[in-house]
Scaffold this active site. Structure first.
Site, PDB file in Angstrom:
ATOM      1  CG  ASP A 140       0.513   1.900  -6.921  1.00  0.00           C
ATOM      2  OD1 ASP A 140       0.837   0.757  -6.569  1.00  0.00           O
ATOM      3  OD2 ASP A 140       0.042   2.741  -6.137  1.00  0.00           O
ATOM      4  CB  THR A 179      13.372  -2.564  -1.130  1.00  0.00           C
ATOM      5  OG1 THR A 179      13.312  -2.762  -2.538  1.00  0.00           O
ATOM      6  CG2 THR A 179      13.099  -1.113  -0.810  1.00  0.00           C
ATOM      7  CD  GLU A 214      15.786  -0.817  -5.142  1.00  0.00           C
ATOM      8  OE1 GLU A 214      15.617  -0.475  -3.955  1.00  0.00           O
ATOM      9  OE2 GLU A 214      16.510  -0.216  -5.936  1.00  0.00           O
TER      10      GLU A 214
HETATM   11  C1  LIG Z   1       4.009  -0.001  -5.461  1.00  0.00           C
HETATM   12  S1  LIG Z   1       3.797   0.552  -3.834  1.00  0.00           S
HETATM   13  C2  LIG Z   1       5.465   0.973  -3.344  1.00  0.00           C
HETATM   14  C3  LIG Z   1       5.622   1.102  -1.873  1.00  0.00           C
HETATM   15  C4  LIG Z   1       7.025   1.509  -1.372  1.00  0.00           C
HETATM   16  N1  LIG Z   1       7.376   2.848  -1.785  1.00  0.00           N
HETATM   17  C5  LIG Z   1       8.083   0.509  -1.788  1.00  0.00           C
HETATM   18  O1  LIG Z   1       8.976   0.880  -2.550  1.00  0.00           O
HETATM   19  O2  LIG Z   1       8.017  -0.650  -1.341  1.00  0.00           O
HETATM   20  C6  LIG Z   1       3.058   2.163  -4.042  1.00  0.00           C
HETATM   21  C7  LIG Z   1       2.421   2.670  -2.756  1.00  0.00           C
HETATM   22  O3  LIG Z   1       1.985   4.008  -2.947  1.00  0.00           O
HETATM   23  C8  LIG Z   1       0.757   4.175  -2.264  1.00  0.00           C
HETATM   24  N2  LIG Z   1       0.074   5.321  -2.881  1.00  0.00           N
HETATM   25  C9  LIG Z   1      -0.285   5.455  -4.182  1.00  0.00           C
HETATM   26  N3  LIG Z   1      -0.859   6.648  -4.403  1.00  0.00           N
HETATM   27  C10 LIG Z   1      -0.881   7.293  -3.197  1.00  0.00           C
HETATM   28  C11 LIG Z   1      -1.358   8.554  -2.779  1.00  0.00           C
HETATM   29  N4  LIG Z   1      -1.930   9.404  -3.640  1.00  0.00           N
HETATM   30  N5  LIG Z   1      -1.204   8.895  -1.492  1.00  0.00           N
HETATM   31  C12 LIG Z   1      -0.611   8.047  -0.607  1.00  0.00           C
HETATM   32  N6  LIG Z   1      -0.151   6.827  -0.941  1.00  0.00           N
HETATM   33  C13 LIG Z   1      -0.281   6.452  -2.225  1.00  0.00           C
HETATM   34  C14 LIG Z   1       0.052   2.849  -2.423  1.00  0.00           C
HETATM   35  O4  LIG Z   1      -0.920   2.627  -1.427  1.00  0.00           O
HETATM   36  C15 LIG Z   1       1.209   1.868  -2.336  1.00  0.00           C
HETATM   37  O5  LIG Z   1       1.420   1.430  -1.013  1.00  0.00           O
END
Ligand SMILES: C[S@@+](CC[C@H](N)C(=O)[O-])C[C@H]1O[C@@H](n2cnc3c(N)ncnc32)[C@H](O)[C@@H]1O
Length: 246
Positions: free
Chosen positions: A151, A224, A227
């Site tokens: 994020d 992905t 992407e």
């Molecule tokens: C923007 S999404 C990207 C998801 C994936 N990596 C992708 O490229 O499609 C970021 C993900 O990180 C997860 N996330 C953020 N902080 C986290 C944490 N501290 N522990 C576990 N998951 C986390 C969020 O729930 C979200 O699903």
């Protein structure tokens, strides 16, 4: 873990991290989004969590026992719906994979795909990755940590919520073995620059980029859908890889 399809309400957010880990109080890298579980995700949680799920615990897991092998362990933080994680685990049966995600529908989706692919080298946590790393993962136990499209917390006043911070990367350093690699990717230039700045200042790591900044996307990181769309629209993606050297 509960199998009831309860929507996360604000009061169900995980408890504040413990006193013993002061930096964790500062990183709140996620917001638990409300999201309905599809029937398929709920079925996957009901049927496949016992085989693939790992529960947070306050002492390090024995990863050799978990996987029944001493193969190198790749840990992914925030796998989203898990498509690329499942693809990577399918493509690399000689490695073991751990995925951590707080978003329950994503965990359900990933479980479903992992079971359909018949994977034996993947385990999942539904928990805050910072807490899992801190407490449930042994020091010097990981060969790779991957963080793909975290994020971005676009607004400047939210930058403190970005997971890549100096204390966090020192936690990763502790969990990676010497020679292990921290691999990040982002499509947000400002976050890429932030990652580079944090890593350049981080003791114990060396940049694997020949140009001392970014690397080409390695073949093992699947491209992905998101992407591909971004590429068509001319958006950039930045990959960073740093090796633990001390
Ligand atoms: C923007 S999404 C990207 C998801 C994936 N990596 C992708 O490229 O499609 C970021 C993900 O990180 C997860 N996330 C953020 N902080 C986290 C944490 N501290 N522990 C576990 N998951 C986390 C969020 O729930 C979200 O699903």
């Amino acid at each position: 873990m509960s199998n009831t399809p309860v929507q996360p309400e604000p009061q169900q957010l995980p408890a504040e991290p413990s006193e013993s880990v002061p930096y964790m109080r500062k990183i709140r890298s996620f917001v638990l989004r409300e999201g309905r579980l599809t029937k398929g995700q709920q079925n996957a949680l009901d049927n496949h969590w016992p085989a693939f799920g790992l529960n947070y615990q306050d002492s390090p897991l024995n990863l050799e026992q978990v996987f029944g092998s001493s193969a190198p362990v790749v840990l992914e933080i925030g796998f989203g719906m898990g498509k690329s994680l499942v693809e990577m685990a399918s493509n690399a049966p000689e490695k073991n994979f751990i995925g951590i995600e707080v978003h329950k529908p994503g965990v359900g989706a990933c479980l479903g795909d992992a079971a359909a692919a018949g994977l034996r080298n993947l385990r999942l946590f539904e928990h805050d990755a910072v807490e899992v790393l801190n407490d449930s993962i042994a020091d010097n136990s990981l060969s790779t940590v991957q963080l793909f499209f975290p994020d971005p917390w676009h607004k400047k006043r939210h930058h403190k919520r970005r997971i890549v911070q100096s204390e966090f990367v020192q936690l990763l350093r502790q969990k990676l073995r010497i020679g292990g690699v921290f691999h990040m990717a982002t499509d947000w230039q400002n976050y890429a620059e932030h990652m580079l700045e944090v890593m350049q200042a981080a003791p114990g790591f060396t940049n694997l980029s020949a140009t001392s900044d970014y690397v080409e996307r390695p073949a093992e990181r699947p491209l992905t859908k998101f992407e591909q769309r971004g590429q068509r629209l001319g958006h950039g993606v930045w990959d960073l890889m740093f090796e633990r050297i001390s």
